[in-house]
Design an enzyme around this catalytic site. Structure first.
Site, PDB file in Angstrom:
ATOM      1  N   GLN A  36       0.802  -1.216   0.000  1.00 15.19           N
ATOM      2  CA  GLN A  36       0.000   0.000   0.000  1.00 15.19           C
ATOM      3  C   GLN A  36       0.841   1.274   0.000  1.00 15.19           C
ATOM      4  OE1 GLN A  36      -2.560  -1.875   3.252  1.00 15.19           O
ATOM      5  NE2 GLN A  36      -4.088  -0.680   2.162  1.00 15.19           N
ATOM      6  N   HIS A  56      -0.834  -5.701 -13.273  1.00 13.03           N
ATOM      7  CA  HIS A  56      -0.223  -5.607 -14.604  1.00 13.03           C
ATOM      8  C   HIS A  56      -0.860  -6.520 -15.643  1.00 13.03           C
ATOM      9  CE1 HIS A  56       3.525  -4.228 -12.186  1.00 13.03           C
ATOM     10  NE2 HIS A  56       2.709  -3.222 -12.441  1.00 13.03           N
ATOM     11  N   ASP A  66       2.667   0.481  -8.087  1.00 16.06           N
ATOM     12  CA  ASP A  66       4.030   0.551  -8.640  1.00 16.06           C
ATOM     13  C   ASP A  66       4.857   1.634  -7.940  1.00 16.06           C
ATOM     14  OD1 ASP A  66       3.124  -1.360 -10.336  1.00 16.06           O
ATOM     15  OD2 ASP A  66       3.372  -0.218 -12.192  1.00 16.06           O
ATOM     16  N   ARG A  91       3.817   0.209  13.004  1.00 16.55           N
ATOM     17  CA  ARG A  91       3.543  -1.124  12.459  1.00 16.55           C
ATOM     18  C   ARG A  91       3.612  -1.052  10.931  1.00 16.55           C
ATOM     19  NH1 ARG A  91      -2.030  -3.871  11.142  1.00 16.55           N
ATOM     20  NH2 ARG A  91      -1.111  -5.716  10.232  1.00 16.55           N
ATOM     21  N   ASN A 180      -1.539 -10.686   8.795  1.00 13.53           N
ATOM     22  CA  ASN A 180      -2.573  -9.671   8.879  1.00 13.53           C
ATOM     23  C   ASN A 180      -3.880 -10.263   8.360  1.00 13.53           C
ATOM     24  OD1 ASN A 180      -3.496  -6.794   9.164  1.00 13.53           O
ATOM     25  ND2 ASN A 180      -4.018  -7.141   7.016  1.00 13.53           N
ATOM     26  N   ASN A 323      -7.787  -6.047  14.480  1.00 13.52           N
ATOM     27  CA  ASN A 323      -8.091  -4.928  13.579  1.00 13.52           C
ATOM     28  C   ASN A 323      -9.606  -4.736  13.592  1.00 13.52           C
ATOM     29  OD1 ASN A 323      -5.403  -5.212  12.960  1.00 13.52           O
ATOM     30  ND2 ASN A 323      -5.703  -5.693  10.800  1.00 13.52           N
ATOM     31  N   TYR A 325     -12.938  -1.994  12.637  1.00 11.07           N
ATOM     32  CA  TYR A 325     -13.387  -0.758  11.994  1.00 11.07           C
ATOM     33  C   TYR A 325     -14.858  -0.455  12.225  1.00 11.07           C
ATOM     34  CZ  TYR A 325      -9.006  -0.589   9.379  1.00 11.07           C
ATOM     35  OH  TYR A 325      -7.681  -0.511   9.031  1.00 11.07           O
ATOM     36  N   GLU A 391      -5.199  -1.987  14.108  1.00 13.94           N
ATOM     37  CA  GLU A 391      -5.800  -1.131  13.077  1.00 13.94           C
ATOM     38  C   GLU A 391      -7.157  -0.648  13.547  1.00 13.94           C
ATOM     39  OE1 GLU A 391      -6.167  -2.545   9.029  1.00 13.94           O
ATOM     40  OE2 GLU A 391      -4.201  -3.520   9.146  1.00 13.94           O
TER      41      GLU A 391
HETATM   42  C1  GAL Z   1      -7.660  -3.644   6.624  1.00 12.49           C
HETATM   43  C2  GAL Z   1      -6.327  -3.908   5.953  1.00 12.49           C
HETATM   44  C3  GAL Z   1      -5.565  -2.658   5.585  1.00 12.49           C
HETATM   45  C4  GAL Z   1      -6.459  -1.527   5.094  1.00 12.49           C
HETATM   46  C5  GAL Z   1      -7.700  -1.382   5.957  1.00 12.49           C
HETATM   47  C6  GAL Z   1      -8.695  -0.324   5.484  1.00 12.49           C
HETATM   48  O1  GAL Z   1      -8.474  -4.759   6.509  1.00 12.49           O
HETATM   49  O2  GAL Z   1      -5.500  -4.669   6.804  1.00 12.49           O
HETATM   50  O3  GAL Z   1      -4.592  -3.018   4.674  1.00 12.49           O
HETATM   51  O4  GAL Z   1      -6.702  -1.586   3.768  1.00 12.49           O
HETATM   52  O5  GAL Z   1      -8.364  -2.613   6.063  1.00 12.49           O
HETATM   53  O6  GAL Z   1      -9.633  -0.848   4.615  1.00 12.49           O
END
Ligand code: GAL
Length: 490
Positions: A36, A56, A66, A91, A180, A323, A325, A391
């Site tokens: 990323q 690609h 790239d 990290r 991950n 992680n 969200y 995350e």
């Molecule tokens: C997670 C992933 C990250 C990032 C994040 C936001 O699942 O580990 O690389 O993209 O989501 O969408």
């Protein structure tokens, strides 16, 4: 913009509202991943990995990595930003094919190793703890061509790679994250990218992938234990992704459906490692076995661990990496499909409340209370492990006065403190992400960074957003406002 951010900063540091203090045991960081941010996709002798290949040779990705943030050439600037923020840890992930161009450990790239050595050394000089993810999805293409995570030999190949990393960097790196988000590797990657383990879900490959990946993790952990731990004194774990899954009604069927979803998502990988008895969650074993028989298979589509494997896998994490969200609503699905699949095995339907505030990513809604529930679910199910949040973040479309991101983190950090008060042992919190970067299928459109990156400029300049100043003030003061809602900022 500048005047506004200064005003915001002054407001935050002189805040008179109700504030809460973070425990000294909580460390703060930010996270990124190799594909990323790094770019340098063919620098020196780096090998091709699955995302290079996809970008690609197919049209599956809207953008490629790239160049990305050009961190391969600009890691000094990244470390400067980390210093500006005042983080305790950074990290980042190692690109497997950058240090082992063919995926195997017989041939090491000295330039690839030099790159990570330089980054690690700069971090140590800046008093920032490096936390390394070994596998953030960028599998060497060679290994993908050999079946990817469906191939049982991946257990050895991954362990070899991990050992190279322990041996090479372990004198300075004390936090290792083997994988991950295994769930994304085995379930979402095939859907998003048609890559390993299979081209689409079939209720077999997902579980083979999980099986191999769990064994690969455990093997790497045991190698660290046996050969490196006493001299290097580091810690090894992995980081699992999970949304909170809330039953849509309080009916017994929906409550069970939500619990089943958690077990299929998080328990799939957490139970073998963190539960007292080890192995897959009972509900997965029961449901998949029963459905497999009904579908005419001679045995369960979920592979079995031997007694010895169960013992080898159990306890192979020194912390619970998480992680998180967002939150989903779950209802029991009544009309199951006839085709076997990981989703069909769960027979649940996943929804979100349309009134929840959305980020730029349609799946990511702001639901802080779900975070508290999830942390407590982990506490109760796995005997209150030390939990490191690797995350947590919010996407927008590129605003540098990113008040919605500040609000998101303020709310999620407050519920993290609530969870700590509930008794959860949370010891780390990392913002995803240090800077805007390649958001996989979404390319550079969904931005998660504390720093804005101009992807139209070949130099990829980075500019702090308001959220960077907000996070910096938290790290300096170690306090947070209970509620930003009534503040004059909003
Ligand atoms: C997670 C992933 C990250 C990032 C994040 C936001 O699942 O580990 O690389 O993209 O989501 O969408």
């Amino acid at each position: 913009m500048f005047v506004k951010t200064i005003a915001l900063w002054c407001f935050l540091v002189t805040v008179k509202g109700k504030v809460r203090r973070f425990p000294d045991t909580l460390s703060f960081g930010v996270a990124t991943a190799s594909y990323q941010i790094e770019g340098g996709w063919n620098a020196s002798d780096k090998g091709e990995h699955i995302f290079d290949h996809l970008a690609h040779t197919t049209n599956k990705m809207v953008d490629n990595g790239d160049v990305a943030c050009d961190s391969y050439n600009q890691h000094e600037r990244d470390v400067e930003m980390l210093k500006e923020l005042g983080v305790d840890f950074y990290r980042f992930s190692i690109s497997w094919s950058r240090i082992l161009p063919e995926g195997f450990s017989h041939n090491l790239s000295q330039d690839g190793i030099a790159y990570y050595n330089s980054l690690i050394n700069d971090l140590i000089d800046a008093n920032i703890t490096p936390s390394i993810t070994l596998y953030h999805w960028d599998l060497p293409q060679n290994l993908q061509d050999m079946g990817g995570w469906r191939n049982p030999l991946m257990v050895d190949y991954f362990a070899d790679f991990a050992e190279v990393a322990f041996k090479t960097f372990g004198d300075r790196v004390k936090t290792w994250i083997t994988f991950n988000e295994p769930w994304v590797v085995c379930v979402l990657a095939p859907i998003w990218f048609s890559v390993s383990p299979a081209k689409s879900l079939n209720g077999i490959d997902e579980y083979i992938c999980g099986h191999n990946l769990i064994k690969a993790h455990a093997k790497a952990y045991r190698i660290y234990d046996r050969i490196y731990r006493s001299a290097q004194r580091g810690r090894v774990g992995w980081t699992l992704s999970s949304s909170w899954h809330e039953p849509i009604t309080q009916s017994a069927a929906d409550i069970k459906a939500a619990e089943r979803t958690l077990q299929f998502n998080l328990g799939w990988f957490a139970h073998p490692v963190f539960s007292r008895e080890g192995d897959y969650p009972q509900v997965m074993k029961d449901v998949i076995a029963q459905k497999s028989l009904q579908q005419g298979y001679p045995r369960s589509r979920l592979p079995e661990f031997t007694t010895e494997e169960i013992a080898q896998i159990r306890g192979t994490c020194d912390f619970f990496g998480l992680n998180h969200y967002t939150t989903n609503l779950v209802r029991m699905q009544t009309n199951a499909s006839k085709e076997p699949s990981y989703f069909d095995d769960q027979f649940t339907e996943i929804l979100q409340d349309p009134t929840w505030l959305s980020s730029a990513s349609p799946w990511l809604k702001v639901v802080p209370w779900g975070f508290r529930n999830l942390l407590n679910w982990i506490r109760k199910n796995y005997n209150n492990p030390e939990t490191m949040v690797f995350e947590n973040g919010f996407s927008d479309s590129g605003n540098t006065y990113d008040i919605d991101r500040i609000s998101y983190h303020n709310q999620y950090l407050n519920v993290l403190l609530d969870a700590v008060e509930d008794g959860c042992k949370v010891s780390a919190y990392a913002v995803w992400s240090l800077m805007d970067n390649l958001e996989w299928l979404e390319g550079y459109n969904d931005r998660f960074g504390l720093y804005y990156v101009d992807f139209n400029d070949p130099r990829r300049p980075r500019t702090p957003k308001a959220s960077a100043l907000y996070f910096k003030s938290i790290l300096e003061t170690r306090i947070i406002e209970r509620d930003l809602k009534n503040s004059r900022l909003f």
